[in-house]
Write a protein that holds these residues in place. Sequence first.
Motif, mmCIF file in Angstrom:
data_model
loop_
_atom_site.group_PDB
_atom_site.id
_atom_site.type_symbol
_atom_site.label_atom_id
_atom_site.label_comp_id
_atom_site.label_asym_id
_atom_site.label_seq_id
_atom_site.Cartn_x
_atom_site.Cartn_y
_atom_site.Cartn_z
ATOM 1 N N ARG A 223 0.996 -1.087 0.016
ATOM 2 C CA ARG A 223 -0.219 0.060 0.144
ATOM 3 C C ARG A 223 0.879 1.318 -0.160
ATOM 4 O O ARG A 223 1.095 2.001 1.028
ATOM 5 N N TYR A 225 0.691 4.222 -0.923
ATOM 6 C CA TYR A 225 0.073 5.509 -0.581
ATOM 7 C C TYR A 225 -0.703 5.621 0.727
ATOM 8 O O TYR A 225 -1.530 6.605 0.917
ATOM 9 N N GLU A 226 -0.576 4.563 1.647
ATOM 10 C CA GLU A 226 -1.328 4.562 2.579
ATOM 11 C C GLU A 226 -0.913 5.986 3.757
ATOM 12 O O GLU A 226 0.215 6.091 3.805
ATOM 13 N N SER A 227 -1.904 6.518 4.208
ATOM 14 C CA SER A 227 -1.496 7.882 5.066
ATOM 15 C C SER A 227 -0.978 7.307 6.306
ATOM 16 O O SER A 227 -1.533 6.387 6.792
ATOM 17 N N CYS B 71 -3.363 9.674 -8.168
ATOM 18 C CA CYS B 71 -3.584 8.415 -7.585
ATOM 19 C C CYS B 71 -3.341 8.283 -6.077
ATOM 20 O O CYS B 71 -4.082 7.646 -5.386
ATOM 21 N N LYS B 72 -2.383 8.932 -5.787
ATOM 22 C CA LYS B 72 -1.879 8.783 -4.536
ATOM 23 C C LYS B 72 -2.996 9.714 -3.477
ATOM 24 O O LYS B 72 -3.478 9.408 -2.422
ATOM 25 N N ARG B 76 -5.667 8.510 -0.559
ATOM 26 C CA ARG B 76 -5.781 9.138 0.970
ATOM 27 C C ARG B 76 -6.933 9.817 1.296
ATOM 28 O O ARG B 76 -6.852 10.809 2.267
ATOM 29 N N TYR B 123 -6.493 -0.700 -0.569
ATOM 30 C CA TYR B 123 -6.789 -0.133 0.673
ATOM 31 C C TYR B 123 -7.844 -0.309 1.442
ATOM 32 O O TYR B 123 -8.902 -0.735 0.781
#
Lengths: 227, 187
Positions: A223, A225-227, B71-72, B76, B123
């Motif tokens: 992942r 781009y996980e924040s 995309c990022k 989020r 995600y």
Amino acid sequence: MSEYTKVFLLMGSPKGEKSVSNNIVSYILEKFHENGVKAEKIVIVKQVRTDDALNKLVSKAIDSDILILVSPLYVDSIPSITIKVLEEFYKLTKNSLRKKQKFMAIFNCGFPEPHHNDLAMDMCKKFASDSGLEWAGGVTIGMGPSLDGRSLEKFRMARNLCNGLDIAVEALMKGESVPREAMLIASKPLMPLSIVKFVMCNFGRFLWGNQMDKSVKKKMYDRPYES
Amino acid sequence: MKAVVLNGSNRDENPLNIWENIIVEKLENRGWEVETVELRNIKLSTCIGCFGCWIKTPGQCILKDNGVKICKAVARSDLLVLLTPVTFGGYSFELKKMVDRLIPNLLPLFTKINGEIHHKTRYEKNPKLLVIGYHPQYDEESERIFKELVHRNAINMDSPANHAEVVTGDINDVKGVAMLRKIKVIS
Ligand SMILES: Cc1cc2nc3c(=O)[nH]c(=O)nc-3n(C[C@H](O)[C@H](O)[C@H](O)COP(=O)(O)O)c2cc1C
């Protein structure tokens, strides 16, 4: 069909000629050629990079008598580059008097159920009616990636598709629309859906893992781009 | 709460740009952090269908342009707003360019939803989806296709909630605010 009839196949896969759509186009082209009909293929992805190339492509498409779009399904819809061609076609034709022109669409998708393509087909019908084309019919194919790499007639599971396409080409050559029965035959699932769904849901890791390097396999679930 | 607004309008004076201002203002007034992208003004390649984002660099597109940043931001976000002229019932080329580039946020693996095959998402949490289409005049079939498309996109992206609206004709603040009041995904 007169020898002057122009058949034009738009190959809409962003992957270019190494694609399932191209396999289908090759099969249809051969059928027309066997019957002495001049049919031409255009690979959209090669012709949308400049305005000039795009204009040439669209002018040719406008000039044809039978237009056939063969494309993959991207996010429940038509891939962006192929939308671009349809938008340009519409822009150039919307207020002009049109000759009689037939439009057929063939979509293949990754999921096994052919009906995922239904909305893309509805958009193509809408494009046809907005642009003054006569809707000649459509074919929807599920589990498209299993028809990659070899010519269509070499796949046993594509026999219904090939039969349906044969009837479709024959009808188009007579100046008719594609019979409903041909569309239904060509759009039959390639394999029993319950088996395919079981395999996809339970063995997906192996199906995709085979296409990955060992080092990447471990990262399949990353992942970034996980924040 | 974060929102990403992708404007797929193909020209500067499209009424969609006014809708965009109204939506952004409404979200910001409610404390949302909003990122907007005018897709027609940025460098963005079209998807080449290689699946590199699944089998080479999982979760990341191999084309290194603005698509990666967007995309990022979408991964989020809590809300994804798409604005587009309605073309044949679907999204415009400008918007679809980016929508096709969002598949890195999915996993290649499959799952069944309502008996149909779809991809699992990468995600745990995915944004809600609000899509506003503009069509110069009312067209029943375009609207039907558009709403069904948004619904199916929401299934594919595993969006917890979605809303589609097709707007026609002129736009002013009063009309905009009245319409937005009815939309649950941003209220
Ligand atoms: C960006 C992208 C989006 C896709 N979206 C879908 C989809 O929504 N549903 C589906 O069943 N397959 C989807 N696919 C899978 C393709 O339709 C499938 O791989 C198809 O066989 C590709 O055909 P082609 O080789 O002619 O390009 C998608 C593929 C890509 C690259």
